[in-house]
Design a protein around this motif. Sequence first.
Motif, short mmCIF file in Angstrom:
data_model
loop_
_atom_site.label_atom_id
_atom_site.label_comp_id
_atom_site.label_asym_id
_atom_site.label_seq_id
_atom_site.Cartn_x
_atom_site.Cartn_y
_atom_site.Cartn_z
N GLY A 31 0.83 -1.19 0.00
CA GLY A 31 0.00 0.00 0.00
C GLY A 31 0.87 1.24 0.00
O GLY A 31 2.10 1.18 0.13
N ALA A 32 0.25 2.40 -0.10
CA ALA A 32 1.01 3.65 -0.21
C ALA A 32 1.47 4.17 1.15
O ALA A 32 2.54 4.76 1.27
N ALA A 33 0.67 3.96 2.20
CA ALA A 33 0.99 4.51 3.52
C ALA A 33 2.26 3.88 4.09
O ALA A 33 2.39 2.66 4.18
N GLY A 34 3.21 4.74 4.47
CA GLY A 34 4.43 4.27 5.12
C GLY A 34 5.46 3.67 4.19
O GLY A 34 6.50 3.19 4.66
N THR A 35 5.20 3.68 2.91
CA THR A 35 6.14 3.11 1.94
C THR A 35 6.89 4.22 1.23
O THR A 35 6.28 5.05 0.55
N ASP A 36 8.19 4.27 1.41
CA ASP A 36 9.02 5.28 0.75
C ASP A 36 9.49 4.71 -0.59
O ASP A 36 10.57 4.13 -0.70
N THR A 37 8.65 4.88 -1.61
CA THR A 37 8.94 4.27 -2.91
C THR A 37 10.22 4.83 -3.53
O THR A 37 10.96 4.08 -4.18
N GLU A 38 10.49 6.12 -3.35
CA GLU A 38 11.68 6.72 -3.95
C GLU A 38 12.95 6.15 -3.33
O GLU A 38 13.91 5.83 -4.03
N ARG A 39 12.96 6.00 -2.01
CA ARG A 39 14.15 5.45 -1.36
C ARG A 39 14.36 3.98 -1.75
O ARG A 39 15.46 3.55 -2.07
#
Length: 469
Positions: A340-348
């Motif tokens: 999911g999107a919450a709490g996920t640092d996709t860029e890092r």
Amino acid sequence: MADPTQNHWKFFSVLLQKAAQDATAGFPHELSPKARLIFLPLQEGMEVVTLPRDRPLDVSPDAVLERVREVATNRDLRMRTLAIQSAATAAVVRAVDPATSFCGDGRIHGDHVVVPVLEVSPEPYSRCPALELNVIGNISVPRGLADTVMEVVVEEATSELSKPQPGGDIHDCMKLEPGAVIQRAARRLLGRVAVSISAPQLMGQLYNELSTIASLRYESQVNRGSLILAKMGHPSVRRIVTFKERAPLNKPNWARKIVQLALPSASILCDELGLSGIGQVVDYDPTREDLFEVVFVGHHRWHLRHGNTVLLDVHYGQPALPRPRLAKDAFVSTLQHVFGAAGTDTERLWSLASAAVESAHHGALLVVSEKAEDEATRLKRQSTPIEPILGDAQIVEAFSAVDGAILMDPAGKVFAFGVILDGVATDRGTPARGARFNSSFRYVDSADHKVLALVISEDGQVDPIFRCQ
């Protein structure tokens, strides 16, 4: 008479298609080659026949019939035959899609000229790396490994057509070993490079000489250097150092010693006479297609590059197409699907995955777990736990140098490295892949929480492994 209904023609068509499929089975893009045999009549009133019959080709026999009439009075049988076969081949070439079709030379069988054709799927074929030019001066040259493999196979079909009954002996028809086909194609591609840099004398030997250099160590060090292949005086080569005496490529120990001088910012210059100095590429126009790079990426491994495109990946003398690396949009989509999107640092996480692909010369394994801290504690006897730290490229490069997984959470915080994953056996494993791949499936399928494993192979191929929710 060449009767297309005879079984040996059907066998020949099937074996031709199988030879092409076998030769491309290891490609990262599924080309799905299909074979066709085109029977062009030599007499008026006969129809063009295509095998298999459910894939007819709209081709007119008129040009062939006209050539038959033109050469009828020629007493030279060989010249008559060549003229008719050439006309038939040209007629088929005009009728097929030149972007995805490969035609062999026609051969006369009874009342027909039979022309072999291979066709590949357009979209996967378009993703295979290739150059643009197929003619240099008046010389036809290959564009890439994929098209050259097809040409090698269809040439073998032409040879089979020279037999009295093609396909008549299924044990001795189109007997092509896939690895040998790809090697022949790779040698031709390197021959094209030799022509491009005005070094035709290297056409038959450049591939072998580069593979030999890649196999050698210098004072126990693995080869990590690079060559710039370009003709002497190329305007896009900036020369930093000039050797008074060139080191010839056919002196592999000398050449390997010179390659050791290469730096990340400077390569060894190679022209038609040998290794001539150290330099850099500046302002190269890739439409020229006359400057190439050979990058030695490990023991027995090298890449042929043109601009930013890797044309060839050679490992222990076996050439292959480069595997596609990680695509950001697909990676982000997978992360969001799993966590999911919450709490996920996709860029890092993207930057960490990219760093692993670039730096992990022996492969790597990243595990992203929503319970990374708990898992680091649970697996502490089979890993090296650390004080949690936000990951960066340097950390990934350092931790990838040892066996085991790098364990992190969806925010990119690293908790352990060298992690030996556990888990029970799963049906999703395969003996065709290695320990990282199979242990990742066991771990992911046994986990009671959300987890994503990224298996990075030596060639940069990335397999995301997760359990479907």
